[in-house]
Design a protein around this motif. Sequence first.
Motif, PDB file in Angstrom:
ATOM      1  N   ASP A 341       0.831  -1.211   0.000  1.00  0.00           N
ATOM      2  CA  ASP A 341       0.000   0.000   0.000  1.00  0.00           C
ATOM      3  C   ASP A 341       0.864   1.259   0.000  1.00  0.00           C
ATOM      4  O   ASP A 341       0.558   2.241  -0.701  1.00  0.00           O
ATOM      5  N   GLU A 344       2.251   1.986  -3.446  1.00  0.00           N
ATOM      6  CA  GLU A 344       1.242   2.610  -4.309  1.00  0.00           C
ATOM      7  C   GLU A 344       1.065   4.092  -3.954  1.00  0.00           C
ATOM      8  O   GLU A 344       0.902   4.942  -4.839  1.00  0.00           O
ATOM      9  N   GLU A 345       1.134   4.415  -2.666  1.00  0.00           N
ATOM     10  CA  GLU A 345       1.048   5.816  -2.253  1.00  0.00           C
ATOM     11  C   GLU A 345       2.224   6.625  -2.771  1.00  0.00           C
ATOM     12  O   GLU A 345       2.068   7.788  -3.181  1.00  0.00           O
ATOM     13  N   LEU A 347       3.838   6.163  -5.510  1.00  0.00           N
ATOM     14  CA  LEU A 347       3.603   6.415  -6.931  1.00  0.00           C
ATOM     15  C   LEU A 347       2.602   7.554  -7.130  1.00  0.00           C
ATOM     16  O   LEU A 347       2.746   8.381  -8.032  1.00  0.00           O
ATOM     17  N   GLN A 348       1.588   7.597  -6.282  1.00  0.00           N
ATOM     18  CA  GLN A 348       0.528   8.598  -6.441  1.00  0.00           C
ATOM     19  C   GLN A 348       0.934   9.979  -5.938  1.00  0.00           C
ATOM     20  O   GLN A 348       0.592  10.996  -6.535  1.00  0.00           O
ATOM     21  N   ARG A 349       1.701  10.038  -4.837  1.00  0.00           N
ATOM     22  CA  ARG A 349       1.941  11.317  -4.162  1.00  0.00           C
ATOM     23  C   ARG A 349       3.238  12.006  -4.582  1.00  0.00           C
ATOM     24  O   ARG A 349       3.423  13.191  -4.309  1.00  0.00           O
ATOM     25  N   GLY A 350       4.167  11.273  -5.201  1.00  0.00           N
ATOM     26  CA  GLY A 350       5.387  11.906  -5.697  1.00  0.00           C
ATOM     27  C   GLY A 350       6.508  11.937  -4.671  1.00  0.00           C
ATOM     28  O   GLY A 350       6.309  11.713  -3.469  1.00  0.00           O
ATOM     29  N   GLU A 353       6.760  13.634  -1.121  1.00  0.00           N
ATOM     30  CA  GLU A 353       5.992  13.064  -0.011  1.00  0.00           C
ATOM     31  C   GLU A 353       6.626  11.795   0.563  1.00  0.00           C
ATOM     32  O   GLU A 353       6.006  11.098   1.365  1.00  0.00           O
ATOM     33  N   VAL A 357       5.004   9.579   3.627  1.00  0.00           N
ATOM     34  CA  VAL A 357       4.456   8.240   3.375  1.00  0.00           C
ATOM     35  C   VAL A 357       5.080   7.219   4.324  1.00  0.00           C
ATOM     36  O   VAL A 357       4.373   6.376   4.910  1.00  0.00           O
TER      37      VAL A 357
END
Length: 367
Positions: A341, A344-345, A347-350, A353, A357
């Motif tokens: 998880d 995946e975060e 990848l989404q938040r850059g 972050e 994360v």
Amino acid sequence: MPVATKPFAFICGDDDFLVSRRGHELFAEMSAGLADEFSREIVESAVQNLDELQAVVGRFRAAVQTLSLFGDRKAVWLKNVNFIADTVTGRSEGAKALVADLQALLESVDPAAVSVLVTACPVDRRRTEFKSLQKAGEFEYLGGEGTGEVLAGLATQEAKALGVSFTPGALEFLTAKINGNTRLALEETRKLAAYLGAKGGAITEELIRDLVPDFGEGDFFEPAEAFFSLDLAWTLEALKRYFFAGHNARPLLTSLQGRNRLMIQLRVLLDSGELRFGYGGLDKNAFESARHTYARHFGGLEEKSTFNLFTQNVWYLGKLGEKTKTLPLKRLIDFQTAFVDAFEELLQRGASEDEAVMRELTVRCLG
């Protein structure tokens, strides 16, 4: 030094520090008692192209064929050879011809008149040139199997000379922390001894954790150790230091996943009775039995990876196994899910972050 039975000594291996160290020892023996400095010649032999290789062969030829100033025996060191490795220069036809000339010259040396030492790192042991040198000279190979034992021996010897010692497990912990680097093993042992001071004392895992940074592409020991010790405050502080040093999240997350995979395997084998603890760590007989039964399912013993439990250091597995005593299988699987998880975060938040994360992951898992 007794006259050699072969025309030259050939030392090579995987670790340039070990090869250089042994080379200095042997050259000192070869040149002991020589009348003057002109009887000792060192030919630096690291080359980048054919012109440099041709010049090295020429200098070496002059060195072994020129008498010393007083007609005494000579000692010549062909040092840091890199042209029998798997390189563009080493593979060229021109280089092969020059190396053939060099081999003929080496084999023609009279060891009663000239003591010759050749040191090389790295080498390609598949090459005909390497096999010929191995056969013709007094041969030593340093590295490969047993390198860890050599490193441990050097560090122990250095510690003894400095009036300190390693507590059980501390030397193995240092080896893992410095990613198996032989030179760093000695340097860090000296640093730790200096910290303990003139009274000496014992080098512990805690001292190594506090004073020795992680080197190379290692296991990011402090944040990983903190996480799997289930210590929330320590892990958050370790993350702060990790990101302050300019690292990013993905290598650390990969390290955590790798450890966790091994711990899942250990937990299953310990719960089933296939593995057990003995004096000082995992029972080695039980581990060998499990390896014989299960290693083929992980690609055999040649494929070393974080997936393959049976190619890991047994001491390291014992340390991980100790931690699994407080971690049931379900929680380890929950950790693995949380790592996915978190990836995946990321990848989404850059990248900006990354630290956030990882801190959120830590709180979810340990909070």
